[in-house]
Design a protein around this motif. Sequence first.
Motif, mmCIF file in Angstrom:
data_model
loop_
_atom_site.group_PDB
_atom_site.id
_atom_site.type_symbol
_atom_site.label_atom_id
_atom_site.label_comp_id
_atom_site.label_asym_id
_atom_site.label_seq_id
_atom_site.Cartn_x
_atom_site.Cartn_y
_atom_site.Cartn_z
ATOM 1 N N ALA A 138 35.497 54.210 -6.705
ATOM 2 C CA ALA A 138 34.814 53.210 -5.892
ATOM 3 C C ALA A 138 33.814 52.447 -6.757
ATOM 4 O O ALA A 138 33.454 52.886 -7.855
ATOM 5 C CB ALA A 138 34.101 53.873 -4.719
ATOM 6 N N ALA A 139 33.349 51.324 -6.255
ATOM 7 C CA ALA A 139 32.346 50.543 -6.981
ATOM 8 C C ALA A 139 30.990 51.223 -6.868
ATOM 9 O O ALA A 139 30.622 51.688 -5.780
ATOM 10 C CB ALA A 139 32.271 49.134 -6.401
ATOM 11 N N ALA A 170 30.572 57.518 -7.584
ATOM 12 C CA ALA A 170 31.445 56.358 -7.396
ATOM 13 C C ALA A 170 32.646 56.410 -8.329
ATOM 14 O O ALA A 170 33.785 56.146 -7.916
ATOM 15 C CB ALA A 170 30.645 55.072 -7.617
ATOM 16 N N PRO A 220 26.921 51.550 -6.474
ATOM 17 C CA PRO A 220 25.980 50.732 -5.693
ATOM 18 C C PRO A 220 25.315 49.681 -6.567
ATOM 19 O O PRO A 220 24.926 49.965 -7.699
ATOM 20 C CB PRO A 220 24.959 51.753 -5.186
ATOM 21 C CG PRO A 220 25.595 53.086 -5.362
ATOM 22 C CD PRO A 220 26.557 52.965 -6.482
ATOM 23 N N ILE A 262 29.092 55.453 -0.316
ATOM 24 C CA ILE A 262 29.617 54.798 -1.521
ATOM 25 C C ILE A 262 31.038 54.306 -1.277
ATOM 26 O O ILE A 262 31.398 53.178 -1.643
ATOM 27 C CB ILE A 262 29.551 55.770 -2.714
ATOM 28 C CG1 ILE A 262 28.094 55.967 -3.151
ATOM 29 C CG2 ILE A 262 30.393 55.251 -3.891
ATOM 30 C CD1 ILE A 262 27.885 57.085 -4.155
ATOM 31 N N GLN A 263 31.861 55.122 -0.626
ATOM 32 C CA GLN A 263 33.228 54.700 -0.322
ATOM 33 C C GLN A 263 33.255 53.448 0.537
ATOM 34 O O GLN A 263 34.119 52.576 0.370
ATOM 35 C CB GLN A 263 33.973 55.825 0.401
ATOM 36 C CG GLN A 263 34.645 56.831 -0.509
ATOM 37 C CD GLN A 263 35.585 57.727 0.263
ATOM 38 O OE1 GLN A 263 35.288 58.172 1.370
ATOM 39 N NE2 GLN A 263 36.745 58.011 -0.328
ATOM 40 N N ARG A 264 32.316 53.359 1.483
ATOM 41 C CA ARG A 264 32.289 52.218 2.399
ATOM 42 C C ARG A 264 31.480 51.048 1.862
ATOM 43 O O ARG A 264 31.312 50.029 2.539
ATOM 44 C CB ARG A 264 31.717 52.657 3.753
ATOM 45 C CG ARG A 264 32.575 53.684 4.470
ATOM 46 C CD ARG A 264 32.093 53.933 5.898
ATOM 47 N NE ARG A 264 30.752 54.496 5.955
ATOM 48 C CZ ARG A 264 30.461 55.794 5.897
ATOM 49 N NH1 ARG A 264 31.446 56.676 5.758
ATOM 50 N NH2 ARG A 264 29.218 56.224 5.976
ATOM 51 N N GLY A 265 30.953 51.178 0.645
ATOM 52 C CA GLY A 265 30.171 50.101 0.042
ATOM 53 C C GLY A 265 28.822 49.907 0.677
ATOM 54 O O GLY A 265 28.252 48.808 0.614
ATOM 55 N N ARG A 266 28.267 50.977 1.288
ATOM 56 C CA ARG A 266 27.002 50.852 2.001
ATOM 57 C C ARG A 266 25.816 51.528 1.304
ATOM 58 O O ARG A 266 24.699 51.485 1.809
ATOM 59 C CB ARG A 266 27.149 51.450 3.406
ATOM 60 C CG ARG A 266 28.148 50.708 4.283
ATOM 61 C CD ARG A 266 28.271 51.362 5.638
ATOM 62 N NE ARG A 266 29.227 50.665 6.497
ATOM 63 C CZ ARG A 266 29.592 51.083 7.702
ATOM 64 N NH1 ARG A 266 29.060 52.195 8.206
ATOM 65 N NH2 ARG A 266 30.472 50.401 8.405
#
Length: 337
Positions: free
Chosen positions: A247-248, A242, A250, A183-187
Motif C-alpha cells: 500500500a502507499a 505500508a 501515509p 493504511i490499506q484504506r488510505g486514511r
Amino acid sequence: MTVLVTGATGLLGSHLTELLVAQGERPRVLLQSGDSLNWLGEANVDVHWGDVRDRESLEAAVSGVDRVLHCAARTGPWGPDAEFQRTNVLGLKTLVEVALTAGVQRLVHVSSITVHGNDVGGTADETAPIRVEANPYSRSKVAGERLLAGMIRDRGAPVTIVRPGWIYGPRDSASFARFAGMIQRGRMVMVGPGTNHVPLIYVRDAAQGVLLAAEAPRAAGRTYLLVNDQPVTQRDYLSAIAAELDAAPPKRHLPYSLTLMLGTVAEAGARLTNGQQPPPIMRFGVQLLGGENRFVITRARQELGFTPQVSLAEGVMHSVDWYRTTWSANATHDRAR
C-alpha cells in the motif's frame, strides 16, 4: 517449576504462554469468566478460572506455584477510574499478598513505559521521573508501581517490575490492526513530521524479557525497561506496514500540537456527555504516536541478558501475515453478514 500467567488471553500473556509451552512447560493460566480459550484450548496448559480481584480464586490459582507472571490489567486510556483501580491497584495488592503467603519465589509485574509519561521528550531509562498523565490507565499504573515499591521495601516481596514499550505483533487488535486497516484504506495520517522515535517492541521479544526477569537472581526488587532500542521513527513504522501491505505510505500530516489540542477537546466533550465509548482521538494515542520517546535498556541487557531479537522488518512481516489471515479475513466476513 510451576508458572502462573495472568492475562493469558491478552496480547503479551498469550505469547508468553506459548513461549512457556514451547519450552516444555505446562503453565497454569488464570482466566476470567467469559474469556475465550481460542488457541489455549489446544495448548498444554492448566486452566484456572477466577479473577485477580477475587482473593479466593487467586489463592487456588497461586497454590503450589513458583513463579507468577502478572500480565492481567485493565488497559486503554478511557473508562471509570474505579474500574482501573480495582484491577490495576487493588487486584495487584491482593495478588502479591496471596503470593507472599503461598511462598512464591518471584512475581513479575508487567507495568508500562507510560509511567514515565506518554511523551518523554527525548531519551529516558528506568531512573527517569514517574509522571501521571490525565487518564485512568496512567493513574492506576503509577499507583500500582508505588504500591509495589512499598511492599518490596516493607515486606520483602519478591517482585520484579518490567515496563514494556509499545508492544506490537500478531493478535495486536488494539493498534496494529487498526493502523494496517487505515493504511490499506488510505486514511492513515502522521502526527507531526514523522521524524519522532516510537518505543516499539515485538511481542515475542517482550515475552522473552518477562521470562528473563522471572529467573535472573539480581532481578528481585528491580525495575526494567523492555523495548527494542533499534531507532525507529513514526515514519519508519508506518512505512514498513505500508510496504508489507503493498500500500502507499501515509503522506498527510497533522501538526503535533494541533492534534493534541483536538484530543483534549474530544475528551472533554465525551466527558460532558458521559460517553461510554472513547472519543475518536485522545491525547494518549497522539503522544504515543507523535511524541519523542526513546528508551535505553542498558540495565535489562546487563542484569537480565535481554537482547531484542526481532527487527522492525521481521516484526512487521509477521504482524501483517497475521492481519491478512486472521483480522482482515474476519472483518471481511463480518461485513458480508
